[in-house]
Design a protein around this motif. Sequence first.
Motif, PDB file in Angstrom:
ATOM      1  N   ARG A 107      -1.472   6.116  -7.541  1.00 29.92           N
ATOM      2  CA  ARG A 107      -1.182   5.100  -6.524  1.00 29.92           C
ATOM      3  C   ARG A 107      -2.471   4.716  -5.810  1.00 29.92           C
ATOM      4  O   ARG A 107      -3.246   5.583  -5.403  1.00 29.92           O
ATOM      5  CB  ARG A 107      -0.152   5.641  -5.528  1.00 29.92           C
ATOM      6  CG  ARG A 107       1.158   6.014  -6.180  1.00 29.92           C
ATOM      7  CD  ARG A 107       2.124   6.625  -5.188  1.00 29.92           C
ATOM      8  NE  ARG A 107       2.637   5.587  -4.307  1.00 29.92           N
ATOM      9  CZ  ARG A 107       2.594   5.634  -2.987  1.00 29.92           C
ATOM     10  NH1 ARG A 107       2.065   6.665  -2.376  1.00 29.92           N
ATOM     11  NH2 ARG A 107       3.089   4.650  -2.260  1.00 29.92           N
ATOM     12  N   ASP A 117       1.572  -2.537  -8.321  1.00 28.28           N
ATOM     13  CA  ASP A 117       1.538  -1.182  -7.760  1.00 28.28           C
ATOM     14  C   ASP A 117       2.900  -0.506  -7.838  1.00 28.28           C
ATOM     15  O   ASP A 117       3.916  -1.137  -8.183  1.00 28.28           O
ATOM     16  CB  ASP A 117       0.948  -1.176  -6.340  1.00 28.28           C
ATOM     17  CG  ASP A 117       1.952  -1.547  -5.254  1.00 28.28           C
ATOM     18  OD1 ASP A 117       3.020  -2.102  -5.574  1.00 28.28           O
ATOM     19  OD2 ASP A 117       1.651  -1.276  -4.075  1.00 28.28           O
ATOM     20  N   SER A 118       2.897   0.785  -7.527  1.00 27.40           N
ATOM     21  CA  SER A 118       4.130   1.583  -7.672  1.00 27.40           C
ATOM     22  C   SER A 118       5.229   1.053  -6.755  1.00 27.40           C
ATOM     23  O   SER A 118       6.405   1.116  -7.107  1.00 27.40           O
ATOM     24  CB  SER A 118       3.847   3.050  -7.353  1.00 27.40           C
ATOM     25  OG  SER A 118       3.514   3.181  -5.987  1.00 27.40           O
ATOM     26  N   ASP A 150       0.781   3.255 -10.487  1.00 30.55           N
ATOM     27  CA  ASP A 150       0.411   1.845 -10.555  1.00 30.55           C
ATOM     28  C   ASP A 150       0.154   1.468 -12.012  1.00 30.55           C
ATOM     29  O   ASP A 150      -0.071   2.352 -12.859  1.00 30.55           O
ATOM     30  CB  ASP A 150      -0.904   1.595  -9.781  1.00 30.55           C
ATOM     31  CG  ASP A 150      -0.751   1.835  -8.292  1.00 30.55           C
ATOM     32  OD1 ASP A 150       0.382   1.893  -7.804  1.00 30.55           O
ATOM     33  OD2 ASP A 150      -1.799   1.948  -7.621  1.00 30.55           O
TER      34      ASP A 150
END
Length: 435
Positions: free
Chosen positions: A209, A238-239, A256
């Motif tokens: 991340r 992104d996550s 990510d």
Amino acid sequence: MKTKSFYSFPEVVAHIKTARPTLFHSSQTSTVIPFEKLDGALGSETVLGNLSTIKGNLEMLSNGNLKVTGFVTWKEAKEFCLQHGREIMTSPTEELAGVLAGIATSCTGERSFGFKNLRSQIVELTFVDYEGKDVTLYADRKLECGIDLSTYQADFAHYKLYKNAPYPRLEFETDLMTGTEGQLGVIESAVLRTIEHFPETFIFMLLPRWEEDFKPHLEVFKAVQNFRTQVRACEFIDSNSLSYLPTEKNPGKNQDVIFLEIRKDEFEDIYENLLSHLTLINEDQIFEMDATKCRDLRVSVPRAIFERNSQMGVTKKGTDVQVSPERFEDLLNHYREMGKVGVAYNLFGHFGDAHLHFNFMPTPDKNDFCNAQLESLYSKVLEWKGSPFAEHGIGLLKRKFIAPFYNDHQKSVFRALKNKYDPKGQFFPEGFMTC
Ligand SMILES: Cc1cc2nc3c(=O)[nH]c(=O)nc-3n(C[C@H](O)[C@H](O)[C@H](O)COP(=O)(O)OP(=O)(O)OC[C@H]3O[C@@H](n4cnc5c(N)ncnc54)[C@H](O)[C@@H]3O)c2cc1C
């Protein structure tokens, strides 16, 4: 709100001759014009003029250029080109947006990494002017409009390598309609360059991340800069963004993703010369994904975010900032701080171009708080000499935020252009050029 749908350009011409102030629109996918709640945002006399009802036409010219007339979506243009063994070089995420509207917004997209933006792919275009006459503009002719553009151009020079500057380029004739958001006339047709089609593939990389460690991300960012002729897109999700998707669509596990679009026949070369040199990403975190699956994933993220905002009854609170490569780390650090203010957020976008969309996902009571956060970001972007709205334009929602980016040079050119090309103030009079 007065609305009017047009079914042909002669109807548009007749309307223009009435000189009624009008916001002409296409698919209404603009994220900077709140089409769903326009009441009060436009002048009481302004008409909402629908161009998406004008039947479109596509023509592949013998030199491989594509001629687009009327309302055509990016999806239709893309499919038409593929039938002719060609490819369109611009690929905005929202494929249902109109191609001609894309010129008006100087639209970009993931492929701008390899192919630059739409502005560089326009060969010529025709627009309807305030007298209802067709005017054709050419991309290889310098803009001679009788207005002194020298200081404006000198200011613009700093932004030459950006996808879009805080104001339109105004160097070549076609720039008059590119990124001016319909404030100088209605675009009727355009000719765009295309390229020969080669099957593509996507390379996915799973990363930690970014909030915790973005060193691997920066390693990829630096590495891809030397591969712009081979890597067509270098995108980031992104996550947090991925968490909006159903589990089976999420390629990572609280990770990510950066993905690259390349030609299938260049995979070995890219693997050997780019991927195998990455020291911070393990080989088992790199894999190939086919184009359809990738496309689905790519489109699902902003749509899921849009839906979530609609459910919450809030207007999108997202950024569209591009900075120079030297400032990219500063931007990521700033976003990291914005992630700590107690409002849900996500980050995705055009990573290779240092152009990322940070989105707050506020509850309605956090609206003003998020706006204040964005204002503080924009003052940093001004200090970094970055571009605050590199892709989605200004519309109505960003007018307040763009104001500090204009000095007297831009304002006086806007005024002169409006006087010359829109003397009756009828084309989107609430747009950014009326300042
Ligand atoms: C999920 C999502 C993803 C997106 N991804 C991208 C992306 O990757 N890249 C990107 O650039 N944008 C993106 N956008 C923003 C949007 O799709 C673009 O700004 C697009 O160009 C708008 O096209 P439209 O047909 O919806 O135009 P509209 O929203 O209807 O109009 C936008 C502007 O164009 C003007 N206009 C429209 N047609 C004409 C015409 N014929 N002549 C003159 N002016 C005209 C209008 O006056 C208005 O100012 C995204 C939006 C969404 C919702």
